[in-house]
Design an enzyme around this catalytic site. Sequence first.
Site, PDB file in Angstrom:
ATOM      1  N   GLY A  75       0.773  -1.238   0.000  1.00 18.45           N
ATOM      2  CA  GLY A  75       0.000   0.000   0.000  1.00 18.45           C
ATOM      3  C   GLY A  75       0.801   1.282   0.000  1.00 18.45           C
ATOM      4  CD1 TRP A  77       4.808   2.791  -4.624  1.00 19.03           C
ATOM      5  CD2 TRP A  77       4.027   2.612  -6.711  1.00 19.03           C
ATOM      6  NE1 TRP A  77       5.883   2.596  -5.459  1.00 19.03           N
ATOM      7  CE2 TRP A  77       5.442   2.482  -6.737  1.00 19.03           C
ATOM      8  CE3 TRP A  77       3.317   2.515  -7.900  1.00 19.03           C
ATOM      9  CZ2 TRP A  77       6.138   2.278  -7.929  1.00 19.03           C
ATOM     10  CZ3 TRP A  77       4.014   2.313  -9.085  1.00 19.03           C
ATOM     11  CH2 TRP A  77       5.414   2.202  -9.097  1.00 19.03           C
ATOM     12  CG  ASP A  94      -1.245  -7.209  -4.558  1.00 17.29           C
ATOM     13  OD1 ASP A  94      -1.003  -8.427  -4.421  1.00 17.29           O
ATOM     14  OD2 ASP A  94      -0.361  -6.373  -4.794  1.00 17.29           O
ATOM     15  CG  ASP A 110      -4.214 -13.256 -10.738  1.00 15.29           C
ATOM     16  OD1 ASP A 110      -3.597 -12.267 -11.180  1.00 15.29           O
ATOM     17  OD2 ASP A 110      -3.880 -14.433 -10.974  1.00 15.29           O
ATOM     18  CG  ASP A 134       5.899  -1.472  -7.476  1.00 18.84           C
ATOM     19  OD1 ASP A 134       6.836  -1.395  -8.284  1.00 18.84           O
ATOM     20  OD2 ASP A 134       6.080  -1.535  -6.253  1.00 18.84           O
ATOM     21  CE  LYS A 174       8.367  -4.102  -9.389  1.00 18.98           C
ATOM     22  NZ  LYS A 174       8.553  -4.290  -7.943  1.00 18.98           N
TER      23      LYS A 174
END
Length: 231
Positions: A75, A77, A94, A110, A134, A174
């Site tokens: 959490g 971000w 997530d 997911d 991320d 990322k």
Amino acid sequence: MSRGGQGDRQRIKTAKGRKSSSIRWLQRQLNDPYVRRAQADGYRSRAAYKLTELDERFGFLKGCTRIIDLGIAPGGWAQVVRRQVPKARIVGIDLLPTDPIDGVIILEMDFMEEAAPETLREALDGEADLILSDMAANTVGHPQTDHLRTMGLVEAALDFATEILRPGGAFVAKVLAGGADHGLVAELKRHFTTVKHAKPPASRKGSSEWYVVAQGFKGRVAVTDEGDDEG
């Protein structure tokens, strides 16, 4: 804890029952200035400063009203986004459970599930100004395989971004080992006016992670002109 000759560096009191890799990780955590800073600032992870530093450089949070955080756990971000643009609608997703964050909608599922994109869209209730990712695949210890699995997540995130971003929106994700590959960069340039790679100072020097920052979404009309990439 021992400070003799080490300034303010901390050491693990005992190695009993711990693997050497665990000891190294704990030692690094104890002596990481970003970890200490995160604790002092009330962030859940040092990763918060990666996003802060990227935003300081590229300014993608300014003016955002709807934001999606892919791979939100734990959490950090989302906490940064909440502080920077407190009135924005923030939706995170997530596989891992994530403790509630005031003002943030968190979906425990997911992202690769077939129903996930539509669930996110409904929760956001409008076009997104910014998609943050991320996400990284669980590593198996084989560099090429790990890279391919993580880049597969980036590609899925980009595909989703092109379906939900408003014109002018941004995508931050990322990537690994030097950035996005040529095929992904070409796809990013097809959809965004600028595409940049960056490794924020908060990202450990030994880490293979980089971030791609794509800004100026061109919309869902097929386009062929290219942006710029600083590599």
